[in-house]
Enzyme design. Structure first.
Site, PDB file in Angstrom:
ATOM      1  CG  HIS A 116      -1.791   0.914   1.318  1.00  0.00           C
ATOM      2  ND1 HIS A 116      -1.892   1.840   2.519  1.00  0.00           N
ATOM      3  CD2 HIS A 116      -3.047   1.271   0.580  1.00  0.00           C
ATOM      4  CE1 HIS A 116      -2.813   2.605   2.233  1.00  0.00           C
ATOM      5  NE2 HIS A 116      -3.488   2.317   1.120  1.00  0.00           N
ATOM      6  N   GLY A 306      -6.798  20.679  -3.334  1.00  0.00           N
ATOM      7  CA  GLY A 306      -5.753  20.742  -2.506  1.00  0.00           C
ATOM      8  C   GLY A 306      -5.707  21.539  -1.365  1.00  0.00           C
TER       9      GLY A 306
HETATM   10  P1  NAI Z   1     -11.328  13.660  -1.090  1.00  0.00           P
HETATM   11  O1  NAI Z   1     -12.731  13.210  -1.397  1.00  0.00           O
HETATM   12  O2  NAI Z   1     -11.265  14.300   0.364  1.00  0.00           O
HETATM   13  O3  NAI Z   1     -10.826  14.612  -1.724  1.00  0.00           O
HETATM   14  C1  NAI Z   1     -10.767  14.466  -3.086  1.00  0.00           C
HETATM   15  C2  NAI Z   1     -10.147  15.637  -3.962  1.00  0.00           C
HETATM   16  O4  NAI Z   1     -11.280  16.524  -4.184  1.00  0.00           O
HETATM   17  C3  NAI Z   1      -9.178  16.216  -3.224  1.00  0.00           C
HETATM   18  O5  NAI Z   1      -8.014  16.755  -4.256  1.00  0.00           O
HETATM   19  C4  NAI Z   1      -9.624  17.616  -2.705  1.00  0.00           C
HETATM   20  O6  NAI Z   1      -8.643  18.524  -2.905  1.00  0.00           O
HETATM   21  C5  NAI Z   1     -10.591  17.737  -3.700  1.00  0.00           C
HETATM   22  N1  NAI Z   1     -11.910  18.518  -3.070  1.00  0.00           N
HETATM   23  C6  NAI Z   1     -12.563  17.871  -2.026  1.00  0.00           C
HETATM   24  N2  NAI Z   1     -13.630  18.814  -1.695  1.00  0.00           N
HETATM   25  C7  NAI Z   1     -13.388  19.960  -2.331  1.00  0.00           C
HETATM   26  C8  NAI Z   1     -14.066  21.353  -2.378  1.00  0.00           C
HETATM   27  N3  NAI Z   1     -14.975  21.633  -1.712  1.00  0.00           N
HETATM   28  N4  NAI Z   1     -13.307  22.045  -3.358  1.00  0.00           N
HETATM   29  C9  NAI Z   1     -12.202  22.017  -3.917  1.00  0.00           C
HETATM   30  N5  NAI Z   1     -11.844  20.793  -4.049  1.00  0.00           N
HETATM   31  C10 NAI Z   1     -12.273  19.621  -3.303  1.00  0.00           C
HETATM   32  O7  NAI Z   1     -10.549  12.443  -0.908  1.00  0.00           O
HETATM   33  P2  NAI Z   1     -10.642  10.997  -1.017  1.00  0.00           P
HETATM   34  O8  NAI Z   1     -11.282  10.730  -2.438  1.00  0.00           O
HETATM   35  O9  NAI Z   1     -11.391  10.348   0.011  1.00  0.00           O
HETATM   36  O10 NAI Z   1      -9.184  10.404  -0.841  1.00  0.00           O
HETATM   37  C11 NAI Z   1      -8.222  10.391   0.378  1.00  0.00           C
HETATM   38  C12 NAI Z   1      -7.161   9.765   0.400  1.00  0.00           C
HETATM   39  O11 NAI Z   1      -7.305   8.549   0.127  1.00  0.00           O
HETATM   40  C13 NAI Z   1      -6.316  10.342  -0.864  1.00  0.00           C
HETATM   41  O12 NAI Z   1      -5.161  10.857  -0.528  1.00  0.00           O
HETATM   42  C14 NAI Z   1      -6.144   8.970  -1.741  1.00  0.00           C
HETATM   43  O13 NAI Z   1      -4.730   9.210  -2.334  1.00  0.00           O
HETATM   44  C15 NAI Z   1      -6.123   8.000  -0.630  1.00  0.00           C
HETATM   45  N6  NAI Z   1      -6.454   6.756  -1.258  1.00  0.00           N
HETATM   46  C16 NAI Z   1      -5.320   5.906  -1.215  1.00  0.00           C
HETATM   47  C17 NAI Z   1      -5.637   4.520  -1.719  1.00  0.00           C
HETATM   48  C18 NAI Z   1      -4.469   3.630  -2.006  1.00  0.00           C
HETATM   49  O14 NAI Z   1      -4.579   2.527  -2.294  1.00  0.00           O
HETATM   50  N7  NAI Z   1      -3.204   4.113  -1.842  1.00  0.00           N
HETATM   51  C19 NAI Z   1      -7.001   4.215  -2.289  1.00  0.00           C
HETATM   52  C20 NAI Z   1      -7.915   5.374  -1.972  1.00  0.00           C
HETATM   53  C21 NAI Z   1      -7.704   6.487  -1.645  1.00  0.00           C
END
Ligand code: NAI
Length: 350
Positions: A116, A306
């Site tokens: 991961h 971001g």
């Molecule tokens: P999230 O839903 O909190 O945000 C997704 C994106 O949308 C971000 O870039 C955020 O800046 C943008 N965003 C959210 N609300 C916003 C708003 N009101 N205005 C403008 N932009 C907005 O993120 P999510 O999908 O829950 O993912 C969380 C973390 O989990 C991430 O860092 C992702 O890389 C990680 N992840 C890692 C996995 C892995 O297997 N390595 C698998 C799934 C997720």
């Protein structure tokens, strides 16, 4: 409990070393985990430490991996990370991609056989800080139904995009391709709360609001998110010759075995396509223009991707440090490596 960047990093680093990682790998891993916690991505920060420690201690993460990096063309390379800790493989792969993109304009570097790799925005931010544009994607264990399906087939397969500006802001767009992460379902279970009907489905593929009846997560935006998760799996899995789709290893299936996951970085040098100064200036203009827009009713501002994570970071430090729940802090300061809690756990268990 609130901790400074260095305090939290040191605690995590020590625990990872105790589990078996080298000083260097523990340091690099802890850096990404603090990056997540300080930005409020707690689902990908210190909360994962016990799981990683158990996997390292049980042999499912190679503690002294032999990295094999092959340059396969002027703009392509593959790093076989020997099932070392995913964070280090992903960082080293991005370092190679940055070097290659600076030299040849574009780089596509696949990282195969890793565990991961956490919040993948960290890696695209590395490229943005180097003045480059990047897209990064990786596989994760099957948890989501394909659109119209009934069985978990694809992972939450995240996609991240990073780009620099003319100032100290970087765009870091970083998202899972499922509506919600599994952690949010667990959170609702623990609070005895219902979930919205667009987060998950039962065994027949029907929307559920009871978090205990969840059989799989659903892709973002229906068929479109399903297409994106397939794209991630093709680029970071099939294209690297790795297990794909429902054959991708489960996070908790057997902690003594390597996960053989894939991750891909695509890095581009904007100066090969346009004048670099105007690229940076226009990026800053876009962020300024978005921020200046009249927000819709109920919104305080139009944020760039971001930005909210950075505001969460600023807020946490202004309030005395990164907020870590007591159970995690107590684990981090304890002498214990792990409590044997994750091995062979069902992916949908608590
Ligand atoms: P999230 O839903 O909190 O945000 C997704 C994106 O949308 C971000 O870039 C955020 O800046 C943008 N965003 C959210 N609300 C916003 C708003 N009101 N205005 C403008 N932009 C907005 O993120 P999510 O999908 O829950 O993912 C969380 C973390 O989990 C991430 O860092 C992702 O890389 C990680 N992840 C890692 C996995 C892995 O297997 N390595 C698998 C799934 C997720």
């Amino acid at each position: 409990m609130r901790l400074s960047h260095d305090e939290l990093k040191e605690l995590m680093k020590n625990k990872l070393k105790k589990a078996g990682l080298s000083e260097e790998h523990a340091d690099m891993t802890a850096d990404v985990l603090v990056w997540s916690d300080e930005r409020g991505y707690h689902s990908h920060g210190s909360v994962r430490m016990e799981y990683y420690s158990e996997r390292i201690a049980k042999g499912g993460i190679t503690t002294a991996p032999k990295f094999d990096y092959q340059v396969t063309g002027p703009c392509s390379g593959v790093l076989d990370a020997d099932n070392g800790i995913g964070y280090v493989g992903a960082i080293v792969g991005m370092e190679r991609a940055i070097e290659m993109a600076k030299e040849n304009g574009i780089a596509v570097v696949g990282v195969k056989n890793i565990s991961h790799s956490g919040a993948i925005g960290y890696y695209v931010e590395m490229a943005a800080k180097a003045g480059l544009v990047a897209v990064s994607m990786c596989q994760s264990d099957p948890m989501a139904v394909p659109y119209g399906g009934t069985e978990p087939f694809y992972g939450t397969n995240p996609i991240a995009f990073g780009a620099p500006t003319a100032d100290d802001r970087n765009v870091v767009f970083d998202m899972a391709t499922t509506v919600q992460a599994w952690g949010k379902i667990l959170d609702k279970r623990s609070r005895n709360e219902q979930i919205p009907d667009d987060w998950a489905v039962d065994e027949k593929g029907r929307p559920v609001t009871d978090p205990n009846k969840v059989n799989a997560l659903v892709p973002i935006s229906g068929a479109k998110g399903y297409g994106l998760m397939m794209m991630v799996d093709v680029l970071s899995g099939i294209m690297l010759g790795l297990p794909f789709g429902k054959h991708v290893s489960s996070m908790y299936h057997d902690l003594s075995e390597g996960r053989n996951l894939g991750h891909i970085h695509i890095v581009m040098d904007p100066s090969r396509f346009t004048d670099m100064q105007s690229f940076r200036k226009n990026m800053s203009t876009v962020l300024d223009e978005l921020g200046a827009m009249q927000p819709a009713e109920g919104n305080s501002k139009v944020y760039y991707p971001g930005e909210r994570a950075l505001l969460r970071k600023e807020k946490q430090y202004a309030e005395g440090g990164i907020e870590i729940v007591d159970d995690i802090y107590n684990y981090l300061i304890s002498e214990d490596v792990h409590y044997d809690r994750y091995d062979h756990k069902n992916r949908f268990a608590d």
